[in-house]
Design an enzyme around this catalytic site. Structure first.
Site, short mmCIF file in Angstrom:
data_model
loop_
_atom_site.label_atom_id
_atom_site.label_comp_id
_atom_site.label_asym_id
_atom_site.label_seq_id
_atom_site.Cartn_x
_atom_site.Cartn_y
_atom_site.Cartn_z
CG HIS A 1 -0.29 0.24 2.53
ND1 HIS A 1 0.06 1.48 2.98
CD2 HIS A 1 0.08 -0.63 3.50
CE1 HIS A 1 0.61 1.38 4.18
NE2 HIS A 1 0.64 0.11 4.51
CB CYS A 2 1.08 4.28 -1.81
SG CYS A 2 -0.51 4.52 -2.64
CG MET A 3 -0.62 9.11 2.10
SD MET A 3 0.02 10.78 1.88
CE MET A 3 1.75 10.54 2.31
#
Length: 649
Positions: free
Chosen positions: A28-30
């Site tokens: 996942h990213c932000m």
């Protein structure tokens, strides 16, 4: 309640992307859950976008499901927890339509130690190994470059090579080498965070804190315990790992109490502040106090001199390196060089690496049937011989425990030889191993080589006879047994013009059909590999090969078998996972060694058919890509033990 909502959202995402079996990796990213999808045809894009809590979907190299900042890390974590892997790890390949709970049970079972229930100490060593094993390729490449640079630099220092011609070459090689060794604490922090379940980027920052970047040398940070200035790297790699472990504990608690809308801001800020302060003002100072306390002990040992001093220093050096305590030795080296023209301490300490080399060779011989382990040793040994010890320490000896101790004692033996013969010094500080030879003063390099040989042989003998854990011997024996059984029972190998033909036997009496005939998209499309379908005549399932039982599914409807040549999956029935084991009697356990014809599972075909399920059985070669061809020997009637599938290597 928030945690439950995140878990439900994660399950809904999985449901609409084709299930976890259609995902090979998840990160996942932000704001986004990013999934590597195997088959986009299974993704229900419209339904996925309509899930409450999903803000959008982006198709790129990965399928990106936008859930928003703060919430994304919790949703992603719940998804990988359900599958039984960690963020960024490859999802296991499974067959059938398994629920998340069933997949979690399967993967957690695989994660258990099959040879011996680990103690807490072994778990710690295993975690350390998991942190450093991904870095071994970088260690090996950078280590060899470092060894070459060290030899060249030592030849320049000794006057053998011209400084004007070679200094820039050495500088370039060192720049490349320093990419990992100068910032090892950062890489360690990132990997430790992944191992302990913390945010990898935050873990890297915590590791970087130990480097004290940005500290004004004229106004150093003081040790709270004795008022001395802290030194960059104080606390060592072990200190960085401990700090990241604390980070993981703190982050997990904060995620439970911080609202999703504030999570992305509050959690990393509080975590970095608290753990950063603890690292600077507790972890590093404690290591500093220990370091300063050792100064007196080392000076005492040096004053005693002789073989005793050589043994103690050679045996204890690597544990000191692990805790960053070797920093105290640099001023001692420099003082000795300034007063006498050489440091007699460095050649003794270099013996620690020799003990590791000898231990690794012994492990290679004793565990040579364990091919995965042998590959690890083969990569780490050349670097260790050149004086770069990290791959051997963290990838080979330390994870096993006992070999690390015997290796240290072997280093003590090498140190004792040099200490007893005396007057062996190095004219500059730098590398160890063979790379140190050009720096040995006054032509006494033969004594240094004698010490190296003593370290090699000492580490080898002690490890060979006393340092190999029983569970590792058992593991290697299983590899050996499988190899022997492969040669005598597994397959009928026929030499021909094109390669080697391997014959797999039928596990059932019944009728053979093509795999495409199965009413199951995963199997019929060959997503799991090539093979055949069998309509069984009876419920006695036998092994088609000799090898080891790799997997027995909790629902007992499928079993995986491996050996040196092939990996086989036998999946009994379609959607029979829904029976939760009813009608199936598993006769083997994971880890069992078996031969062709060993009974695997008894199946009540009548009961399964009465419940409305197909009993068609898939026999699949899951590592199909290894073979030039995977073809049925025959279609139609077959007896158990007859040739079923021909594999051409």
């Amino acid at each position: 309640m928030a945690e439950n909502k995140n878990e439900i959202l994660g399950q809904e995402i999985f449901k609409n992307v084709g299930g976890p079996e259609n995902v090979s990796k998840l990160i996942h990213c932000m704001t986004r859950v990013r999934m590597t999808i195997k088959d986009y045809d299974k993704v229900k894009m419209t339904s996925l976008k309509a899930i409450p809590g999903v803000l959008g979907v982006v198709e790129d190299e990965t399928l990106q499901v936008v859930v928003g900042p703060g919430k994304v890390n919790k949703v992603a974590q719940s998804m990988v927890d359900a599958v039984g892997v960690k963020l960024g790890e490859d999802f296991p390949t499974v067959s059938g339509n398994l629920s998340l709970e069933e997949e979690a049970a399967i993967n957690k079972q695989k994660a258990k130690d099959k040879y011996n229930k680990p103690s807490k100490f072994k778990e710690v060593l295993k975690s350390i190994s998991n942190i450093f094993v991904p870095m071994i390729p970088a260690f090996v490449g950078a280590g060899i470059i470092a060894g070459i640079a060290s030899i060249l630099q030592n030849l320049v220092t000794a006057g053998t090579l011209d400084s004007d011609s070679w200094s820039q070459i050495v500088a370039v090689l060192n720049i490349i080498k320093n990419g990992i060794f100068s910032y090892l604490a950062i890489y360690t922090g990132i990997n430790a965070a992944s191992e302990f379940g913390a945010t990898p980027a935050v873990g890297g920052v915590v590791g970087a804190v130990t480097l004290l970047t940005g500290m004004n040398p004229d106004m150093p940070i003081k040790n709270l315990f004795d008022g001395q200035a802290l030194a960059a790297g104080q606390g060592g790699i072990i200190g960085a790992i401990f700090a990241v472990w604390l980070l993981a504990l703190l982050e997990k608690r904060l995620h439970k109490v911080i609202p999703d809308s504030l999570d992305i801001i509050v959690v990393p800020t509080i975590s970095l502040l608290v753990i950063g302060l603890a690292t600077i003002f507790l972890i590093m100072p404690i290591a500093g106090v220990i370091s300063n306390g050792l100064v007196g002990a080392i000076n005492f040992v040096l004053n005693v001199g002789g073989g005793f001093a050589g043994f103690v220093l050679g045996a204890l050096f690597l544990p000191m390196v692990m805790f960053g305590l070797h920093q105290i030795l640099t001023p001692i080296h420099l003082e000795m060089i300034d007063k006498t023209g050489s440091t007699q301490l460095l050649p003794i300490l270099a013996m620690a690496g020799a003990g590791q080399v000898g231990a690794a060779i012994a492990l290679w011989i004793r565990l040579r049937r364990n091919k995965e382990f042998v590959e690890k040793v083969k990569g780490a040994l050349p670097v260790g011989i050149l004086g770069i010890g990290e791959p051997l320490i963290y990838g080979v000896t330390l994870p096993m425990g006992r070999p690390f101790i015997t290796a240290c004692i072997g280093g003590g033996i090498g140190g004792a030889i040099i200490g007893a013969l005396g007057n062996v010094g190095a004219i500059a500080i730098g590398p160890s191993g063979l790379a140190l030879i050009p720096l040995i003063a006054n032509g006494r390099w033969l004594i240094y080589i004698c010490g190296l040989l003593g370290g090699y042989f000492g580490g080898f003998i002690l490890t060979y006879f006393f340092g190999v854990p029983k569970e590792e011997l058992q593991k290697a024996a299983e590899y050996d047994n499988i190899s022997q059984k492969t040669n005598s029972h597994i397959v009928q190998e026929l030499a021909d013009d094109e390669g080697v033909t391997i014959e797999l036997k039928s596990p059932l009496n019944g009728t053979v059909n093509t795999l495409e005939s199965l009413n199951d998209g995963v199997f019929s499309a060959g997503m799991m590999g090539k093979g055949v379908a069998i309509d069984p005549l009876d419920g006695h399932v036998l092994s088609p090969i000799s090898g080891k039982v790799e997997t027995v599914f909790p629902t007992k409807h499928a079993v995986g078998i491996i050996n040196d040549d092939v990996e086989i999956l036998i999946h009994i029935g379609l959607d029979t996972v829904e029976l939760k084991g009813e009608g199936f009697d598993a006769l083997v356990d994971e880890g069992d060694l078996i031969t062709v014809g060993t009974p695997l599972i008894n199946v009540d075909l009548v009961a399964i058919k009465e419940k409305g399920y197909s009993v068609q059985t898939a026999v699949i070669v899951t590592d199909t890509e290894k073979f030039k061809s995977v073809e049925p020997e025959q279609l139609g009637k077959i007896r158990a033990g007859d040739n079923l599938i021909k594999l051409l290597k």
